[in-house]
Design an enzyme around this catalytic site. Structure first.
Site, PDB file in Angstrom:
ATOM      1  N   HIS A 121       0.828  -1.209   0.000  1.00 14.18           N
ATOM      2  CA  HIS A 121       0.000   0.000   0.000  1.00 14.18           C
ATOM      3  C   HIS A 121       0.857   1.250   0.000  1.00 14.18           C
ATOM      4  CE1 HIS A 121      -3.560  -2.461   1.777  1.00 14.18           C
ATOM      5  NE2 HIS A 121      -3.391  -2.680   0.507  1.00 14.18           N
ATOM      6  N   GLY A 188      -2.175  -9.693  12.249  1.00 10.82           N
ATOM      7  CA  GLY A 188      -2.710  -8.374  12.572  1.00 10.82           C
ATOM      8  C   GLY A 188      -3.411  -7.668  11.437  1.00 10.82           C
TER       9      GLY A 188
HETATM   10  C1  BV8 Z   1      -7.838  -2.272  -5.775  1.00  9.35           C
HETATM   11  C2  BV8 Z   1      -3.468   3.222   2.304  1.00  9.35           C
HETATM   12  C3  BV8 Z   1      -8.307  -2.609  -8.066  1.00  9.35           C
HETATM   13  C4  BV8 Z   1      -4.091   4.345   3.001  1.00  9.35           C
HETATM   14  C5  BV8 Z   1      -4.982   1.435   2.252  1.00  9.35           C
HETATM   15  C6  BV8 Z   1     -15.819  -0.469  -4.147  1.00  9.35           C
HETATM   16  C7  BV8 Z   1     -15.268   0.648  -4.786  1.00  9.35           C
HETATM   17  C8  BV8 Z   1     -13.898   0.784  -5.010  1.00  9.35           C
HETATM   18  C9  BV8 Z   1     -13.030  -0.221  -4.569  1.00  9.35           C
HETATM   19  C10 BV8 Z   1     -13.601  -1.318  -3.936  1.00  9.35           C
HETATM   20  C11 BV8 Z   1     -14.959  -1.447  -3.718  1.00  9.35           C
HETATM   21  N1  BV8 Z   1     -15.168  -2.625  -3.072  1.00  9.35           N
HETATM   22  C12 BV8 Z   1     -13.999  -3.235  -2.867  1.00  9.35           C
HETATM   23  C13 BV8 Z   1     -13.042  -2.454  -3.403  1.00  9.35           C
HETATM   24  C14 BV8 Z   1     -11.628  -2.729  -3.408  1.00  9.35           C
HETATM   25  C15 BV8 Z   1     -11.028  -1.932  -2.252  1.00  9.35           C
HETATM   26  C16 BV8 Z   1     -11.449  -2.565  -0.953  1.00  9.35           C
HETATM   27  O1  BV8 Z   1     -11.028  -3.685  -0.662  1.00  9.35           O
HETATM   28  N2  BV8 Z   1     -12.294  -1.868  -0.180  1.00  9.35           N
HETATM   29  C17 BV8 Z   1     -12.733  -2.428   1.091  1.00  9.35           C
HETATM   30  C18 BV8 Z   1     -12.874  -1.310   2.129  1.00  9.35           C
HETATM   31  C19 BV8 Z   1     -14.054  -3.157   0.838  1.00  9.35           C
HETATM   32  N3  BV8 Z   1      -9.599  -2.085  -2.437  1.00  9.35           N
HETATM   33  C20 BV8 Z   1      -8.951  -1.191  -3.209  1.00  9.35           C
HETATM   34  O2  BV8 Z   1      -9.446  -0.196  -3.675  1.00  9.35           O
HETATM   35  C21 BV8 Z   1      -7.495  -1.571  -3.478  1.00  9.35           C
HETATM   36  N4  BV8 Z   1      -7.265  -1.433  -4.896  1.00  9.35           N
HETATM   37  O3  BV8 Z   1      -8.593  -3.150  -5.435  1.00  9.35           O
HETATM   38  O4  BV8 Z   1      -7.501  -2.003  -7.096  1.00  9.35           O
HETATM   39  C22 BV8 Z   1      -9.524  -1.724  -8.180  1.00  9.35           C
HETATM   40  C23 BV8 Z   1      -9.392  -0.519  -8.818  1.00  9.35           C
HETATM   41  C24 BV8 Z   1     -10.528   0.298  -8.963  1.00  9.35           C
HETATM   42  C25 BV8 Z   1     -11.775  -0.113  -8.428  1.00  9.35           C
HETATM   43  C26 BV8 Z   1     -11.877  -1.347  -7.752  1.00  9.35           C
HETATM   44  C27 BV8 Z   1     -10.760  -2.138  -7.623  1.00  9.35           C
HETATM   45  C28 BV8 Z   1      -6.561  -0.618  -2.749  1.00  9.35           C
HETATM   46  C29 BV8 Z   1      -6.617  -0.945  -1.277  1.00  9.35           C
HETATM   47  C30 BV8 Z   1      -5.550  -0.138  -0.573  1.00  9.35           C
HETATM   48  C31 BV8 Z   1      -6.217   0.952   0.211  1.00  9.35           C
HETATM   49  N5  BV8 Z   1      -5.185   1.657   0.980  1.00  9.35           N
HETATM   50  N6  BV8 Z   1      -4.032   2.061   2.894  1.00  9.35           N
HETATM   51  C32 BV8 Z   1      -3.214   4.690   4.148  1.00  9.35           C
HETATM   52  O5  BV8 Z   1      -2.769   3.779   4.892  1.00  9.35           O
HETATM   53  O6  BV8 Z   1      -2.989   5.908   4.320  1.00  9.35           O
HETATM   54  S1  BV8 Z   1      -5.859   0.261   3.076  1.00  9.35           S
HETATM   55  C33 BV8 Z   1      -5.691   0.414   4.761  1.00  9.35           C
HETATM   56  O7  BV8 Z   1      -6.409  -0.723   5.270  1.00  9.35           O
HETATM   57  C34 BV8 Z   1      -4.281   0.236   5.308  1.00  9.35           C
HETATM   58  O8  BV8 Z   1      -3.294   0.061   4.330  1.00  9.35           O
HETATM   59  C35 BV8 Z   1      -4.390  -1.051   6.121  1.00  9.35           C
HETATM   60  O9  BV8 Z   1      -3.229  -1.748   6.155  1.00  9.35           O
HETATM   61  C36 BV8 Z   1      -5.434  -1.743   5.365  1.00  9.35           C
HETATM   62  C37 BV8 Z   1      -6.042  -2.957   5.952  1.00  9.35           C
HETATM   63  O10 BV8 Z   1      -6.366  -2.687   7.282  1.00  9.35           O
HETATM   64  P1  BV8 Z   1      -5.614  -3.595   8.382  1.00  9.35           P
HETATM   65  O11 BV8 Z   1      -4.144  -3.484   8.158  1.00  9.35           O
HETATM   66  O12 BV8 Z   1      -6.191  -4.953   8.356  1.00  9.35           O
HETATM   67  O13 BV8 Z   1      -5.945  -2.820   9.705  1.00  9.35           O
HETATM   68  P2  BV8 Z   1      -7.322  -2.829  10.489  1.00  9.35           P
HETATM   69  O14 BV8 Z   1      -7.319  -1.669  11.421  1.00  9.35           O
HETATM   70  O15 BV8 Z   1      -8.456  -3.029   9.536  1.00  9.35           O
HETATM   71  O16 BV8 Z   1      -7.252  -4.198  11.343  1.00  9.35           O
HETATM   72  C38 BV8 Z   1      -6.267  -4.333  12.366  1.00  9.35           C
HETATM   73  C39 BV8 Z   1      -6.304  -5.791  12.759  1.00  9.35           C
HETATM   74  O17 BV8 Z   1      -5.287  -6.034  13.709  1.00  9.35           O
HETATM   75  C40 BV8 Z   1      -7.626  -6.201  13.422  1.00  9.35           C
HETATM   76  O18 BV8 Z   1      -7.999  -7.472  12.938  1.00  9.35           O
HETATM   77  C41 BV8 Z   1      -7.262  -6.291  14.910  1.00  9.35           C
HETATM   78  O19 BV8 Z   1      -7.998  -7.303  15.574  1.00  9.35           O
HETATM   79  C42 BV8 Z   1      -5.825  -6.685  14.848  1.00  9.35           C
HETATM   80  N7  BV8 Z   1      -5.008  -6.239  15.993  1.00  9.35           N
HETATM   81  C43 BV8 Z   1      -5.087  -5.056  16.658  1.00  9.35           C
HETATM   82  N8  BV8 Z   1      -4.129  -5.016  17.605  1.00  9.35           N
HETATM   83  C44 BV8 Z   1      -3.432  -6.185  17.517  1.00  9.35           C
HETATM   84  C45 BV8 Z   1      -3.997  -6.972  16.489  1.00  9.35           C
HETATM   85  N9  BV8 Z   1      -3.538  -8.192  16.164  1.00  9.35           N
HETATM   86  C46 BV8 Z   1      -2.484  -8.667  16.874  1.00  9.35           C
HETATM   87  N10 BV8 Z   1      -1.888  -7.966  17.865  1.00  9.35           N
HETATM   88  C47 BV8 Z   1      -2.334  -6.736  18.209  1.00  9.35           C
HETATM   89  N11 BV8 Z   1      -1.726  -6.069  19.207  1.00  9.35           N
END
Ligand code: BV8
Ligand code: ZN
Length: 241
Positions: A121, A188
């Protein structure tokens, strides 16, 4: 520890593996004090990442988006890798065929010594010119609220926003690392953002043993071979003993 415990099973799998791939998300950096995206600390001025991390949001209000990244850069600049990041870097040193795929943009894996990695990312310390496309490291903290390139165009974070495709080199490196690994560790990540959320099933289909380390169950929990529930900084170092 009883021989059959999940931790013992995973340790044995890792020790025997010829090829290991690790996928990490914000949870591995939570223990360094970096807020996760979807946890309680995930909001900034009541915006969600999905509202700000898009090309449309940057187009509409680049100042607001740079204020958000500035806030994160200033916060992340004070954070250090934790034992989980260090254990992942150690695993790279021990296993000849190793690859790390991280969704995190905080740079903490590199700071911990990881070298064989894809920051799929992007990276919060890298900027890209919206005009000439130049990509450069930028560690100014704080960064100017509207930073400009020598060519006169506005700079943006070199980060993959929602609706933007991942970098092609990263995608091919991930595909190779997921196809060839004996063990995939998923650490994570909430498993909601694609394409990373689909990586566990890709590795599973090609015969890998997939283990998840997370505080909570995720949408991938039903398809992994083994789930260890707890903090990454406590669990991941135990995998190396
Ligand atoms: C793509 C940069 C092809 C930002 C990020 C509808 C319209 C348009 C797109 C989509 C759509 N539906 C789906 C999509 C695709 C979309 C997507 O997946 N959306 C989701 C929300 C449904 N994806 C994209 O757009 C990707 N590109 O698919 O290209 C395309 C092109 C055009 C149109 C369609 C498709 C691009 C995705 C990248 C987005 N950018 N980051 C920034 O960081 O500034 S994503 C952002 O979320 C971060 O990068 C992060 O890493 C990522 C995932 O989150 P997590 O890392 O999992 O973090 P989160 O907080 O969610 O969870 C933390 C976890 O840790 C939890 O489970 C928790 O329990 C656990 N935890 C907490 N503490 C601990 C722990 N575990 C262990 N120990 C601990 N101590
Ligand atoms: Zn330029």
């Amino acid at each position: 520890m009883q021989p059959g415990s999940d931790l013992a099973i995973l340790r044995r799998r890792i020790a025997a593996a010829q090829s290991i791939t690790v996928l990490t998300g914000a949870g591995i950096s939570a223990d360094s004090g970096v807020p996760t995206f979807r946890g309680a600390d995930g909001l900034w001025r009541n915006f969600r990442a999905e509202d700000l991390a898009t090309p449309e949001a940057f187009e509409r209000d680049p100042r607001l988006i740079w204020e958000w990244y500035n806030w994160r850069r200033e916060l992340i600049a004070t954070k250090r890798p934790n034992p989980a990041h260090e254990a992942v870097a150690e695993l790279e040193r021990r296993c000849e065929r190793f690859w790390l795929i991280t969704q995190n943009v905080d740079g903490l894996h590199r700071a911990a010594g990881s070298r064989k990695l894809s920051e799929i990312h992007g990276n919060i310390w890298t900027v890209r010119c919206t005009g000439c496309g130049t990509i450069a490291d930028n560690h100014d903290v704080p960064i100017a609220i509207l930073p400009f390139c020598q060519c006169g165009s506005l700079l943006r974070p070199h980060i993959v926003w929602f609706g933007e495709s991942l970098f092609p080199d990263d995608l091919s490196q991930c595909a190779a690392a997921l196809r060839r690994c004996d063990v995939l560790l998923v650490i994570g990540t909430s498993g909601v953002v694609y394409p990373a959320a689909g990586f566990a099933s890709v590795a599973k289909e090609t015969g890998a043993f997939v283990a998840e380390i997370n505080l909570d169950p995720t949408p991938q929990s039903s398809l992994v071979d083994l789930s260890l529930q707890g903090r990454a900084k406590e669990i991941v170092p135990l995998l190396l003993e």
